[in-house]
Design a protein around this motif. Structure first.
Motif, short mmCIF file in Angstrom:
data_model
loop_
_atom_site.label_atom_id
_atom_site.label_comp_id
_atom_site.label_asym_id
_atom_site.label_seq_id
_atom_site.Cartn_x
_atom_site.Cartn_y
_atom_site.Cartn_z
N ILE A 389 0.98 -1.22 0.11
CA ILE A 389 -0.07 -0.17 0.13
C ILE A 389 0.87 1.34 0.06
O ILE A 389 1.72 1.47 1.03
CB ILE A 389 -1.05 0.03 1.25
CG1 ILE A 389 -1.95 -1.25 1.11
CG2 ILE A 389 -1.88 1.28 1.35
CD1 ILE A 389 -2.97 -1.21 -0.02
N VAL A 390 0.96 1.91 -1.19
CA VAL A 390 1.82 3.03 -1.23
C VAL A 390 1.11 4.23 -1.46
O VAL A 390 -0.05 4.18 -2.21
CB VAL A 390 2.66 2.96 -2.58
CG1 VAL A 390 3.76 4.08 -2.87
CG2 VAL A 390 3.44 1.70 -2.35
N CYS A 391 1.18 5.33 -0.56
CA CYS A 391 0.38 6.57 -0.89
C CYS A 391 1.20 7.84 -0.40
O CYS A 391 2.30 7.63 0.22
CB CYS A 391 -0.79 6.34 0.09
SG CYS A 391 -0.41 6.54 1.89
N ASP A 392 0.37 8.79 -0.84
CA ASP A 392 1.07 10.06 -0.42
C ASP A 392 -0.07 10.98 0.24
O ASP A 392 -1.13 10.81 -0.07
CB ASP A 392 1.64 11.20 -1.89
CG ASP A 392 2.63 10.53 -2.41
OD1 ASP A 392 3.81 10.83 -2.18
OD2 ASP A 392 2.55 9.49 -3.46
N VAL A 393 0.65 11.82 1.27
CA VAL A 393 -0.09 12.76 2.18
C VAL A 393 0.10 14.08 2.17
O VAL A 393 1.54 14.16 2.26
CB VAL A 393 -0.24 12.07 3.54
CG1 VAL A 393 -0.94 13.00 4.37
CG2 VAL A 393 -0.96 10.75 3.68
N TRP A 394 -0.78 14.80 1.68
CA TRP A 394 -0.34 16.37 1.60
C TRP A 394 -0.96 16.99 2.84
O TRP A 394 -2.29 17.12 2.88
CB TRP A 394 -0.75 16.89 0.36
CG TRP A 394 0.18 16.54 -0.73
CD1 TRP A 394 1.49 16.97 -1.15
CD2 TRP A 394 -0.09 15.32 -1.56
NE1 TRP A 394 1.96 16.40 -2.12
CE2 TRP A 394 0.84 15.22 -2.65
CE3 TRP A 394 -1.25 14.54 -1.60
CZ2 TRP A 394 0.85 14.28 -3.82
CZ3 TRP A 394 -1.25 13.64 -2.93
CH2 TRP A 394 0.07 13.35 -3.66
#
Length: 457
Positions: A389-394
């Motif tokens: 599970i790969v994700c970006d959080v801004w």
């Protein structure tokens, strides 16, 4: 003899697992997950090139054998164009006929009934066109299905099936299947079990501490460690951007793709949660979290009472000692491609709003939870058998309600900022349409808009 071999192998195995859990608990990394993700990207790229090569060879072979007997013309199927259409929307809409906010249309409804309307057929064509487009491909239904992939990710449950296109791809797929189901999945189930037990014990112990700054500091560290361990159960690789904007109080709102959204954000900071009480696996986590920090849990009947929800929300936000409360205003999970209508309740409380945009990389696993199709345990099974599970959080700058701005307009403004940062489509439709029919008010608004178009100049 066999028992001795098992004992010899078991000691380093348990030591390795303990080492990984310890690293996750202290929020440290030796780069194993990132190296694993980079390796997967190379494999996916190799698979993409191999699939394109095999498709071109098949295309050349089929183009020689297919001819149009009537016209004598050779018919060549453009597979590359098919791939493009399959990974994108079928219809490009020139103008979308959408209703305005209800607060701005009440006066218009009254006045439209008094005016005489002359029918002009040409003014109906836009609505006919929009209706046909909605039948072919509407903006709502497609948001509750698995996201289309531009290239195959070696998972048979995705909408691309290339596992037998060549012997090399077949070999990679078989090896990947064995690794995911015989190595990764058992390890992840074990780590998840340890993580849940550890979370339950730690929160029970922290619950006996007296309220104050020391307890909040201990809770922050304990929850960070516990959720760090749980993130290992899905091989989560999370990248946080603009950490200076990390919420410290007030209300934090984010787009909603999956229950994992809470895990993703809690790995970096401590939040209070609001929602309906659940049973089963989610219920265990809810009760454990409630012992350590203040959360707002409602019974099914209470959750529908907007006044009760708003009052408890205001009480929580008014206490500066409480951690920021995390809210998903959409109220349902969307498939990582768009942001749908934000409920205005959390924007009526007042105070600061911290927007957060979450975007998952679908190449490694589909994080979207289709609750109408899969139970929570089925969803966890799919997550633990995915690659990662790969994700970006801004973290976005805090936002405030402007003078004269309605709660609906404020919610839409925050939603637009989140959609823009996450590269998501900004939609006005209510996500609850997947469970219920359109409200009568929305139908009436559309009728008013239609009547205004038919008015003679």
């Amino acid at each position: 003899m066999i028992s001795e071999i098992i004992n010899i192998c078991w000691i380093p195995f348990t030591g390795f697992i303990s080492f990984l859990i310890l690293l996750s608990a202290i929020n440290k990394s030796i780069g194993v997950r990132k190296a694993y993700v980079n390796l997967l990207l190379r494999i996916f790229e190799y698979g993409r090139v191999s699939i394109e090569t095999a498709s071109k060879e098949n295309q050349k072979f089929e183009s020689k054998s297919k001819t149009d007997t009537k016209l004598g013309l050779e018919v060549v199927e453009d597979d590359d164009n098919k791939e493009t259409l399959n990974g994108a929307t079928l219809i490009t809409r020139d103008a979308i006929l959408l209703p305005q906010a209800q607060e701005n249309t009440q006066d218009k409804q009254v006045s439209s009934k008094k005016e005489e309307i002359n029918f002009d057929f040409e003014k109906c064509l836009d609505y006919v066109k929009s209706g046909i487009e909605a039948i072919i491909e509407d903006d709502v239904t497609s948001r509750f299905e698995a996201e289309e992939l531009k290239s195959w990710n070696m998972l048979t449950r995705t909408n691309r099936h290339y596992e037998f296109i060549s012997w090399k791809i077949t070999l990679i797929w078989v090896v990947g299947f064995i690794v995911r189901y015989t190595i990764l999945m058992p390890l992840r189930v074990l780590v998840c079990f340890i993580g849940v037990v550890w979370l339950t014990l730690c929160t029970a112990a922290v619950g006996y501490l007296k309220d104050g700054e020391k307890k909040r500091a201990v809770v922050h560290k304990v929850l960070g460690q516990c959720f760090g361990v749980l993130s290992s159960a899905i091989s989560a690789v999370i990248t946080y951007h603009n950490e200076d904007n990390r919420p410290s109080s007030g209300i934090c709102v984010a787009n909603h793709t999956s229950p994992i959204d809470v895990l993703v954000l809690m790995c970096d900071s401590t939040y209070s949660l609001i929602g309906q009480r659940h049973g089963g696996f989610l219920g265990i986590l809810q009760r454990a979290l409630a012992r350590a920090s203040p959360h707002i849990w409602f019974e099914r009947g209470e959750a529908k009472d907007r006044h009760t929800v708003a009052e408890r929300l205001k009480q929580h936000v008014s206490d500066p000692n409480n951690p920021p409360i995390l809210i998903f205003p959409e109220g349902t999970c969307i498939n990582n491609t768009s942001v749908m209508q934000f409920k205005k309740g959390s924007f009526e409380v007042g105070g600061v709003i911290y927007p957060v945009a979450i975007k998952y990389d679908p190449r490694f696993g589909d994080a979207f939870w289709n609750s109408a199709k899969y139970s929570m345990m089925q969803y966890l099974y799919m997550m633990m058998t995915s690659w990662a599970i790969v994700c970006d959080v801004w973290y976005l700058p805090p936002m405030y309600r402007q003078d004269g701005e309605s709660a609906i307009d404020f919610a839409n403004r925050v939603k637009g900022v989140i959609a823009k940062q996450g590269g998501l489509v900004d939609l006005v439709w209510d996500g609850q349409l997947k469970r219920m029919k359109p409200k009568k008010e929305w139908k009436e608004i559309q009728q008013v808009e239609f009547a205004n178009r038919l008015k003679s100049d």
